[in-house]
Design an enzyme around this catalytic site. Structure first.
Site, mmCIF file in Angstrom:
data_model
loop_
_atom_site.group_PDB
_atom_site.id
_atom_site.type_symbol
_atom_site.label_atom_id
_atom_site.label_comp_id
_atom_site.label_asym_id
_atom_site.label_seq_id
_atom_site.Cartn_x
_atom_site.Cartn_y
_atom_site.Cartn_z
ATOM 1 N N SER A 159 0.819 -1.221 0.000
ATOM 2 C CA SER A 159 0.000 0.000 0.000
ATOM 3 C C SER A 159 0.853 1.272 0.000
ATOM 4 O O SER A 159 1.806 1.403 0.769
ATOM 5 C CB SER A 159 -0.913 0.022 1.225
ATOM 6 O OG SER A 159 -1.587 1.253 1.276
ATOM 7 N N GLY A 217 -16.901 -5.191 -7.703
ATOM 8 C CA GLY A 217 -17.011 -4.163 -6.669
ATOM 9 C C GLY A 217 -16.522 -2.801 -7.129
ATOM 10 O O GLY A 217 -17.159 -1.773 -6.856
ATOM 11 N N LYS A 231 -13.774 -4.260 3.146
ATOM 12 C CA LYS A 231 -14.668 -3.122 2.861
ATOM 13 C C LYS A 231 -16.135 -3.391 3.206
ATOM 14 O O LYS A 231 -16.885 -2.463 3.498
ATOM 15 C CB LYS A 231 -14.554 -2.719 1.381
ATOM 16 C CG LYS A 231 -13.216 -2.087 1.039
ATOM 17 C CD LYS A 231 -13.199 -1.540 -0.369
ATOM 18 C CE LYS A 231 -11.799 -1.060 -0.717
ATOM 19 N NZ LYS A 231 -11.746 -0.391 -2.019
ATOM 20 N N GLY A 238 -16.650 -4.522 -16.971
ATOM 21 C CA GLY A 238 -16.513 -5.156 -15.662
ATOM 22 C C GLY A 238 -17.717 -4.864 -14.795
ATOM 23 O O GLY A 238 -18.355 -3.805 -14.944
ATOM 24 N N ALA A 239 -18.049 -5.809 -13.928
ATOM 25 C CA ALA A 239 -19.251 -5.647 -13.096
ATOM 26 C C ALA A 239 -18.987 -6.106 -11.665
ATOM 27 O O ALA A 239 -19.862 -6.643 -10.994
ATOM 28 C CB ALA A 239 -20.412 -6.427 -13.710
ATOM 29 N N ASP A 268 -14.052 5.898 -2.846
ATOM 30 C CA ASP A 268 -13.496 5.343 -4.098
ATOM 31 C C ASP A 268 -14.186 5.922 -5.342
ATOM 32 O O ASP A 268 -13.525 6.397 -6.264
ATOM 33 C CB ASP A 268 -13.646 3.815 -4.130
ATOM 34 C CG ASP A 268 -12.672 3.119 -3.188
ATOM 35 O OD1 ASP A 268 -11.569 3.650 -2.970
ATOM 36 O OD2 ASP A 268 -13.020 2.038 -2.692
ATOM 37 N N ASN A 314 -19.886 -6.993 -19.538
ATOM 38 C CA ASN A 314 -19.162 -7.949 -18.685
ATOM 39 C C ASN A 314 -19.113 -9.320 -19.324
ATOM 40 O O ASN A 314 -20.032 -9.719 -20.035
ATOM 41 C CB ASN A 314 -19.838 -8.038 -17.317
ATOM 42 C CG ASN A 314 -18.923 -8.643 -16.264
ATOM 43 O OD1 ASN A 314 -17.738 -8.301 -16.223
ATOM 44 N ND2 ASN A 314 -19.433 -9.529 -15.450
HETATM 45 P P1 ATR Z 1 -13.132 -5.710 -8.204
HETATM 46 O O1 ATR Z 1 -13.576 -5.523 -6.775
HETATM 47 O O2 ATR Z 1 -11.711 -5.295 -8.446
HETATM 48 O O3 ATR Z 1 -14.077 -5.089 -9.166
HETATM 49 P P2 ATR Z 1 -14.274 -8.309 -8.702
HETATM 50 O O4 ATR Z 1 -15.470 -7.951 -7.870
HETATM 51 O O5 ATR Z 1 -13.679 -9.665 -8.563
HETATM 52 O O6 ATR Z 1 -13.085 -7.303 -8.450
HETATM 53 O O7 ATR Z 1 -14.665 -8.063 -10.262
HETATM 54 C C1 ATR Z 1 -13.779 -8.280 -11.311
HETATM 55 C C2 ATR Z 1 -14.446 -7.899 -12.637
HETATM 56 O O8 ATR Z 1 -13.464 -8.031 -13.659
HETATM 57 C C3 ATR Z 1 -15.591 -8.804 -13.040
HETATM 58 O O9 ATR Z 1 -16.510 -8.053 -13.783
HETATM 59 C C4 ATR Z 1 -14.901 -9.848 -13.919
HETATM 60 O O10 ATR Z 1 -15.745 -10.469 -14.862
HETATM 61 P P3 ATR Z 1 -16.708 -11.709 -14.454
HETATM 62 O O11 ATR Z 1 -17.858 -11.108 -13.719
HETATM 63 O O12 ATR Z 1 -17.083 -12.315 -15.746
HETATM 64 O O13 ATR Z 1 -15.844 -12.589 -13.601
HETATM 65 C C5 ATR Z 1 -13.888 -8.982 -14.634
HETATM 66 N N1 ATR Z 1 -12.743 -9.752 -15.111
HETATM 67 C C6 ATR Z 1 -11.719 -10.225 -14.367
HETATM 68 N N2 ATR Z 1 -10.842 -10.886 -15.150
HETATM 69 C C7 ATR Z 1 -11.323 -10.824 -16.419
HETATM 70 C C8 ATR Z 1 -10.862 -11.290 -17.697
HETATM 71 N N3 ATR Z 1 -9.721 -11.985 -17.810
HETATM 72 N N4 ATR Z 1 -11.611 -11.007 -18.784
HETATM 73 C C9 ATR Z 1 -12.752 -10.304 -18.675
HETATM 74 N N5 ATR Z 1 -13.239 -9.842 -17.503
HETATM 75 C C10 ATR Z 1 -12.531 -10.083 -16.399
#
Ligand code: ATR
Length: 292
Positions: A30, A145, A81, A142-143, A117, A166
């Site tokens: 960190s 947190g 969190k 992405g979907a 954030d 996503n």
């Molecule tokens: P964070 O809190 O960092 O958002 P998370 O809740 O694990 O972490 O979410 C990761 C996101 O990145 C998800 O939307 C994930 O897609 P899935 O819902 O299909 O798992 C996406 N993600 C992670 N690795 C990926 C990859 N190699 N290709 C596409 N999407 C990816």
């Protein structure tokens, strides 16, 4: 040494100062202590900011120590969190709606949780890439947190639409359904990414694809953005991802994730002290550490 003893000894070393810290697991990497100790020093505030490695099963004990030693505030990172909320006296409405707290303020013994954030991201986006988001078309890849946090904050800026793309479509649908808004919130599968990005004004990567040590990966491989669109990434290691650099080469405005990190810390500093954060100095010291 148990976690309560660690906090007690830390307080003993700095008994004349206000105490702040970050907790997480892992925490060694960190940059928050570096950034916030600089902020306190610049502002002449007699405070120290430490870090504690807190495993999930130690969180309750740590929070007892936080109260017993009268710590003034803290930041909270992965994996705490969500679980931190049960130990607080009050949770800000936005943090409650988001279901995540990353900042705790001790106000006369009452612990209040906030989430900086999403607002940190939006402040960075507006100061560094695009001043007005109103009526703009936004695509979020992405979907998880992180995506949820920034979408929640972006909705307050009244964009024309936000499309969540996503790999797992059901997760995008769930996220969109959980948010109550008059803004047009859409979902799309990854196969539609190219079509959707064509006329988007801001395209944001919230996944970890492209993060060190896999910096060569690009979740938008072969996809062309509109000229002058913003290519934004939450990743700050590397400072600019392959996605952002490639899009910038084709005429997009680049926006990396460092600003989000700086401003989430700046908002925390402002909640704690009531003073504007010295964001230039905070950015400079983090940048220096990342580049060394
Ligand atoms: P964070 O809190 O960092 O958002 P998370 O809740 O694990 O972490 O979410 C990761 C996101 O990145 C998800 O939307 C994930 O897609 P899935 O819902 O299909 O798992 C996406 N993600 C992670 N690795 C990926 C990859 N190699 N290709 C596409 N999407 C990816």
């Amino acid at each position: 040494m148990d976690i309560k003893q660690q906090v007690f000894e830390w307080k003993d070393q700095h008994h004349e100062k206000k105490l702040y810290c970050v907790i997480g697991d892992p925490i060694k990497q960190s940059k928050s202590p570096l950034m916030l100790n600089e902020a306190f020093a610049v502002k002449g505030i007699n405070a120290v900011y430490g870090s504690f490695q807190v495993a999930p099963e130690q969180l309750g004990q740590f929070m007892e120590a936080f109260r017993e030693n009268g710590l003034s505030g803290m930041n909270v990172t992965i994996p705490h969190k969500l679980h931190i909320m049960q130990y607080l006296d009050e949770i800000d409405a936005d943090a409650k709606a988001l279901g995540a707290v990353n900042t705790v303020v001790n106000r006369d013994g009452k612990l209040i949780g906030y989430n900086t954030d999403g607002i940190g991201y939006v402040r960075s986006l507006k100061e560094e890439a695009i001043a007005h988001i109103e009526n703009k078309k936004i695509v979020v890849l992405g979907a998880g947190g992180a995506s949820r946090g920034i979408i929640y904050a972006l909705l307050k800026e009244s964009p024309a639409s936000i499309t969540v793309v996503n790999r797992t479509l059901a997760k995008a649908e769930e996220l969109v359904q959980s948010l109550n808004t008059s803004v047009s919130l859409l979902v799309a599968g990854q196969e539609q990414l190219e079509l959707i990005c064509k006329d988007a004004d801001v395209v944001i990567n919230t996944t970890s694809v492209g993060m060190y040590p896999h910096s060569e990966e690009n979740p938008f491989q072969g996809i062309l953005l509109k000229k002058g669109a913003v290519a934004s990434d939450l990743i700050y290691n590397p400072l600019l991802t392959t996605f952002v650099l490639t899009a910038a080469d084709q005429g997009a405005i680049p926006h990396g994730g460092l600003g989000m990190f700086i401003y989430q810390g700046a908002y925390a500093f402002e909640y704690w002290t009531g003073q504007p954060a010295p964001t230039d100095r905070m950015r400079a010291i983090v940048l220096q550490a990342l580049q060394s």
